[in-house]
Write a protein that holds these residues in place. Structure first.
Motif, PDB file in Angstrom:
ATOM      1  N   SER A  38       0.831  -1.210   0.000  1.00 36.14           N
ATOM      2  CA  SER A  38       0.000   0.000   0.000  1.00 36.14           C
ATOM      3  C   SER A  38       0.863   1.257   0.000  1.00 36.14           C
ATOM      4  O   SER A  38       0.508   2.265  -0.621  1.00 36.14           O
ATOM      5  N   LEU A  39       1.992   1.213   0.673  1.00 31.89           N
ATOM      6  CA  LEU A  39       2.903   2.361   0.669  1.00 31.89           C
ATOM      7  C   LEU A  39       3.503   2.561  -0.718  1.00 31.89           C
ATOM      8  O   LEU A  39       3.727   3.694  -1.145  1.00 31.89           O
ATOM      9  N   PHE A  40       3.763   1.483  -1.422  1.00 31.05           N
ATOM     10  CA  PHE A  40       4.183   1.572  -2.824  1.00 31.05           C
ATOM     11  C   PHE A  40       3.099   2.255  -3.650  1.00 31.05           C
ATOM     12  O   PHE A  40       3.364   3.209  -4.393  1.00 31.05           O
ATOM     13  N   GLY A  41       1.845   1.801  -3.508  1.00 32.00           N
ATOM     14  CA  GLY A  41       0.769   2.322  -4.337  1.00 32.00           C
ATOM     15  C   GLY A  41       0.372   3.748  -4.016  1.00 32.00           C
ATOM     16  O   GLY A  41       0.008   4.510  -4.914  1.00 32.00           O
ATOM     17  N   THR A  42       0.445   4.124  -2.743  1.00 26.81           N
ATOM     18  CA  THR A  42      -0.091   5.425  -2.332  1.00 26.81           C
ATOM     19  C   THR A  42       0.973   6.440  -1.921  1.00 26.81           C
ATOM     20  O   THR A  42       0.630   7.594  -1.678  1.00 26.81           O
ATOM     21  N   ALA A  43       2.235   6.033  -1.875  1.00 26.36           N
ATOM     22  CA  ALA A  43       3.291   6.968  -1.488  1.00 26.36           C
ATOM     23  C   ALA A  43       4.360   7.071  -2.570  1.00 26.36           C
ATOM     24  O   ALA A  43       4.427   8.054  -3.304  1.00 26.36           O
ATOM     25  N   THR A  44       5.186   6.015  -2.729  1.00 27.93           N
ATOM     26  CA  THR A  44       6.338   6.162  -3.619  1.00 27.93           C
ATOM     27  C   THR A  44       5.925   6.321  -5.087  1.00 27.93           C
ATOM     28  O   THR A  44       6.528   7.111  -5.813  1.00 27.93           O
ATOM     29  N   LEU A  45       4.920   5.591  -5.535  1.00 27.78           N
ATOM     30  CA  LEU A  45       4.472   5.756  -6.928  1.00 27.78           C
ATOM     31  C   LEU A  45       3.905   7.133  -7.174  1.00 27.78           C
ATOM     32  O   LEU A  45       3.939   7.635  -8.296  1.00 27.78           O
ATOM     33  N   GLN A  46       3.348   7.753  -6.132  1.00 27.36           N
ATOM     34  CA  GLN A  46       2.696   9.063  -6.269  1.00 27.36           C
ATOM     35  C   GLN A  46       3.656  10.224  -6.027  1.00 27.36           C
ATOM     36  O   GLN A  46       3.281  11.377  -6.228  1.00 27.36           O
ATOM     37  N   GLU A  47       4.853   9.902  -5.552  1.00 24.50           N
ATOM     38  CA  GLU A  47       5.793  10.919  -5.080  1.00 24.50           C
ATOM     39  C   GLU A  47       5.164  11.741  -3.948  1.00 24.50           C
ATOM     40  O   GLU A  47       5.306  12.961  -3.865  1.00 24.50           O
ATOM     41  N   VAL A  48       4.434  11.040  -3.080  1.00 24.58           N
ATOM     42  CA  VAL A  48       3.796  11.641  -1.909  1.00 24.58           C
ATOM     43  C   VAL A  48       4.461  11.070  -0.668  1.00 24.58           C
ATOM     44  O   VAL A  48       4.362   9.859  -0.411  1.00 24.58           O
ATOM     45  N   TYR A  49       5.126  11.917   0.107  1.00 27.58           N
ATOM     46  CA  TYR A  49       5.868  11.446   1.269  1.00 27.58           C
ATOM     47  C   TYR A  49       5.411  12.117   2.557  1.00 27.58           C
ATOM     48  O   TYR A  49       6.166  12.222   3.518  1.00 27.58           O
ATOM     49  N   ASP A  50       4.165  12.545   2.571  1.00 26.97           N
ATOM     50  CA  ASP A  50       3.538  13.063   3.783  1.00 26.97           C
ATOM     51  C   ASP A  50       2.878  11.866   4.476  1.00 26.97           C
ATOM     52  O   ASP A  50       1.832  11.389   4.038  1.00 26.97           O
ATOM     53  N   PRO A  51       3.468  11.351   5.555  1.00 25.65           N
ATOM     54  CA  PRO A  51       2.964  10.096   6.129  1.00 25.65           C
ATOM     55  C   PRO A  51       1.525  10.190   6.631  1.00 25.65           C
ATOM     56  O   PRO A  51       0.777   9.216   6.544  1.00 25.65           O
ATOM     57  N   GLU A  52       1.122  11.372   7.117  1.00 25.11           N
ATOM     58  CA  GLU A  52      -0.231  11.477   7.653  1.00 25.11           C
ATOM     59  C   GLU A  52      -1.276  11.454   6.545  1.00 25.11           C
ATOM     60  O   GLU A  52      -2.345  10.853   6.682  1.00 25.11           O
ATOM     61  N   ARG A  53      -0.983  12.091   5.423  1.00 23.90           N
ATOM     62  CA  ARG A  53      -1.898  12.044   4.288  1.00 23.90           C
ATOM     63  C   ARG A  53      -1.911  10.647   3.655  1.00 23.90           C
ATOM     64  O   ARG A  53      -2.942  10.166   3.198  1.00 23.90           O
ATOM     65  N   VAL A  54      -0.759   9.992   3.638  1.00 20.51           N
ATOM     66  CA  VAL A  54      -0.690   8.627   3.116  1.00 20.51           C
ATOM     67  C   VAL A  54      -1.511   7.680   3.991  1.00 20.51           C
ATOM     68  O   VAL A  54      -2.270   6.844   3.493  1.00 20.51           O
ATOM     69  N   ILE A  55      -1.373   7.810   5.297  1.00 17.02           N
ATOM     70  CA  ILE A  55      -2.172   6.984   6.209  1.00 17.02           C
ATOM     71  C   ILE A  55      -3.655   7.264   5.998  1.00 17.02           C
ATOM     72  O   ILE A  55      -4.482   6.347   5.992  1.00 17.02           O
ATOM     73  N   LYS A  56      -4.010   8.536   5.810  1.00 16.26           N
ATOM     74  CA  LYS A  56      -5.409   8.896   5.585  1.00 16.26           C
ATOM     75  C   LYS A  56      -5.942   8.257   4.303  1.00 16.26           C
ATOM     76  O   LYS A  56      -7.052   7.701   4.282  1.00 16.26           O
ATOM     77  N   ALA A  57      -5.151   8.326   3.225  1.00 16.37           N
ATOM     78  CA  ALA A  57      -5.597   7.732   1.966  1.00 16.37           C
ATOM     79  C   ALA A  57      -5.803   6.225   2.118  1.00 16.37           C
ATOM     80  O   ALA A  57      -6.781   5.659   1.621  1.00 16.37           O
ATOM     81  N   ASN A  58      -4.901   5.565   2.826  1.00 13.96           N
ATOM     82  CA  ASN A  58      -5.031   4.127   3.044  1.00 13.96           C
ATOM     83  C   ASN A  58      -6.224   3.789   3.925  1.00 13.96           C
ATOM     84  O   ASN A  58      -6.953   2.822   3.662  1.00 13.96           O
ATOM     85  N   ASP A  59      -6.433   4.571   4.960  1.00 10.81           N
ATOM     86  CA  ASP A  59      -7.571   4.345   5.843  1.00 10.81           C
ATOM     87  C   ASP A  59      -8.885   4.515   5.077  1.00 10.81           C
ATOM     88  O   ASP A  59      -9.827   3.740   5.257  1.00 10.81           O
ATOM     89  N   LEU A  60      -8.927   5.515   4.203  1.00  8.00           N
ATOM     90  CA  LEU A  60     -10.127   5.708   3.378  1.00  8.00           C
ATOM     91  C   LEU A  60     -10.357   4.510   2.463  1.00  8.00           C
ATOM     92  O   LEU A  60     -11.493   4.047   2.313  1.00  8.00           O
TER      93      LEU A  60
END
Length: 619
Positions: A323-345
């Motif tokens: 999930s971190l691959f799909g929602t963080a590194t692939l997106q170039e998004v490294y804000d952990p709180e927003r990444v956690i939020k996207a995964n929780d959603l």
């Protein structure tokens, strides 16, 4: 004297007609237990026998089959998983997806080794299974509810709290987002049947959830399975230290350091160390983890709960490595709180974080290359963390551009310029997982031949990270095939992959043969046990051949994997050019006993004792 079914089996499969509510009980043939074992093998057989080869995944003729294995509720470690099988809305082929928690063991105690849902309910419904059978009940008032909320509401309606074990659909499944998943919230931890669109299939059947209430059946191993399991505990706990501490999120830093972690829709495969650290298991553990969680009968406790006060998350599930691959590194998004939020959603809305994340990253590159514009969506720039969260909501509701994302990257590409195909990352309609198709040769041939498409649970990457078949094609096709046997076997035992690899071995070996023999009373060799995995994998292939989605033409890799070497980092220059893939396919087909087009031959079907379930498929 006819063979009897071992006492680790309840011995029955429950068939439920969703339209009428009628139940029919199928007795398990002891020979079928020997041939297909349970779990994945059982659901593959149900799909082969009950779904017409021309049925659309959203047709009532598709089934959703839920099964457990012979080791559930025994002392064999971490056999806490269940398997759902169906024809996938992503691939139009056979698919199975596993999940943990407590529901699989509860199902085992009902005496039913499988439950098969047929047809479609006339009204929005949920299905309750106990040892007496199944009842289809009205889900009035649950329309649009999120997964965790649905689990809690059904527990309340049934009146026995967590003794009702619920596998729930979210809004995404109701809206038939093609990669909608199913989520099980238990007293111990969450489980997700994540890939392939099980939630979309259940939504097409007008079913909100499956609930299980346990019974009195207790499996009885034929030998001292508990004693044998105890012997493996030391190795198991030693080899899972990283998982115990960080869960799978602990893989972010080491795989990034290898230069094999996709970044910016796979344009590169290494993020800056500081960026990777921001979403690593170490950072999540130090700043957000509040407790360890575990599936039934598991000492590893790889699950974690996280709390992010700023996002209103008090007991969310930690994002897995995939999930971190799909929602963080692939997106170039490294804000952990927003990444956690996207995964929780995604968990609450009921969406596979891998397919969703890869699809969003694909759309973002298409935007970058001018194939999409601001009129399509204002959230398509790499690095847009807030837009990532917003796109999760829009996808689940099929709102605006979310309706396009809900179809997955392959169908989105069909609506764009032909150039868009260059930026896809997947096979057979399913987006790839985090393990590099360019940087690991075993994954190159493994993904290309995977029954499920872009799944990392067909050919496994674990041994490749230790240097086995990571950068060589020599012997790699046979390695890929044999790990496919291993995964089919494990999913039929329904043992957690992490525990099996760490505690019992990442290849089929004598320890599995001994354990299965102790459980069942059968006298099985290592070759016998591997043949079970091989038989199941060939059955899956036969289903897909019959459906027209498995041949040499579909056993392929995306453009970037075959034509664009990794541009920099420790794995610079690695890729799988077309001629290399063709050579591996030749070797793979020969090893498997398939013809030049990738179809199992008549001799292979007969050798594996599959003629009765696949006679219309064999060449």
């Amino acid at each position: 004297m006819s063979e009897t079914l071992p006492s680790v089996y309840g011995g029955e499969i429950l068939h439920v007609d969703l339209e009428t509510g009628d139940n029919e009980i199928e007795s398990i043939d002891p020979q079928d237990a020997r041939r297909f074992l349970g779990g994945n093998g059982f659901v593959a057989k149900q799909v082969a026998e009950h779904v017409p080869v021309d049925a659309d995944p959203f047709d009532p003729e598709n089934v959703l089959a839920l099964a457990v294995g012979p080791m559930n509720a025994t002392p064999f470690q971490s056999t806490s998983r269940g398997v759902v099988g169906f024809v996938s809305p992503m691939t139009n082929g056979f698919f199975d997806s596993t999940f943990g928690g407590t529901l699989p063991q509860a199902l085992k105690t009902t005496g039913f080794d499988g439950v098969v849902l047929h047809g479609a309910a006339e009204e929005h419904s949920y299905v309750v299974v106990d040892e007496d059978g199944a009842e289809v009940k009205s889900a009035d008032g649950l329309e649009g509810t999120e997964t965790y909320e649905t689990c809690g509401e059904i527990r309340d309606r049934e009146g026995v709290g967590y003794d009702t074990h619920v596998l729930a659909n979210g809004p995404a499944g109701e809206n038939q987002v093609r990669y909608a998943c199913l989520v099980h919230e238990s007293k111990l931890r969450e489980g997700v049947a994540g890939r392939g669109g099980a939630g979309a299939v259940l939504g097409s059947k007008n079913v909100k959830a499956i609930a299980v209430q346990g019974g009195d059946f207790q499996p009885e191993p034929a030998g001292d399975l508990q004693g044998r399991a105890v012997q493996q505990m030391g190795r198991l706990m030693e080899e899972t230290e990283m998982l115990q501490e960080y869960g799978t999120s602990g893989l972010v830093n080491p795989i990034n350091e290898m230069g094999k972690l996709g970044h910016r829709n796979m344009q590169t495969e290494q993020a800056d160390a500081e960026d990777a650290e921001a979403v690593s298991g170490e950072t999540l553990y130090e700043e957000y983890v509040t407790e360890d969680t575990t599936c039934a009968n598991c000492a590893v406790k790889c699950g974690k709960h996280v709390s992010v006060e700023a996002e209103g998350i008090t007991e969310g599930k930690i994002p897995e490595f995939e999930s971190l691959f799909g929602t963080a590194t692939l997106q170039e998004v490294y804000d952990p709180e927003r990444v956690i939020k996207a995964n929780d959603l995604c968990d609450r809305l009921g969406m596979d974080t891998i397919s969703w994340g890869v699809t969003v990253a694909f759309a973002r590159e298409c935007y970058e290359k001018g194939l999409l514009d601001d009129d399509d969506s204002p959230h398509l720039e790499f690095g847009d963390a807030d837009g990532l969260v917003e796109l999760a909501r829009k996808t689940a509701e099929r709102e605006g551009f979310g309706d396009d994302l809900a179809e997955g990257s392959f169908r989105l590409a069909e609506s764009l310029d032909d150039e868009a195909d260059r930026y896809l990352y997947g096979a057979k309609g399913l987006e790839f997982a985090a393990h590099s198709a360019r940087g690991l040769k075993g994954m190159s041939i493994g993904y290309a031949t995977a029954t499920r498409g872009g799944s990392h649970h067909d050919t496994r990457p674990t041994l490749q990270y230790d240097g086995n078949h990571d950068e060589t094609t020599k012997g790699t096709p046979e390695f890929a095939a044999r790990t496919q046997h291993f995964t089919a076997l494990g999913d039929s035992l329904t043992q957690c992959r992490f525990v099996s690899e760490a505690g019992w071995g990442a290849r089929v070996n004598e320890r599995y043969a001994e354990a299965i023999s102790l459980a069942t009373g059968w006298e099985l060799s290592t070759e016998d046990v591997e043949a079970i995995g091989e038989r199941i994998y060939n059955l899956e292939r036969l289903i897909n051949v019959a459906r027209g989605v498995a041949d040499r033409g579909t056993d392929t890799l995306p453009h970037r994997t075959m034509h664009e070497p990794i541009p920099d980092g420790p794995s610079e220059g690695m890729y799988c050019p077309p001629e290399e893939l063709e050579g591996m396919l030749d070797e793979y087909y020969e090893f498997r006993g398939w013809n030049d087009n990738g179809h199992p031959t008549t001799d292979t079907v007969e050798r594996l004792d599959l003629s009765d379930v696949a006679e219309h498929v064999a060449d």
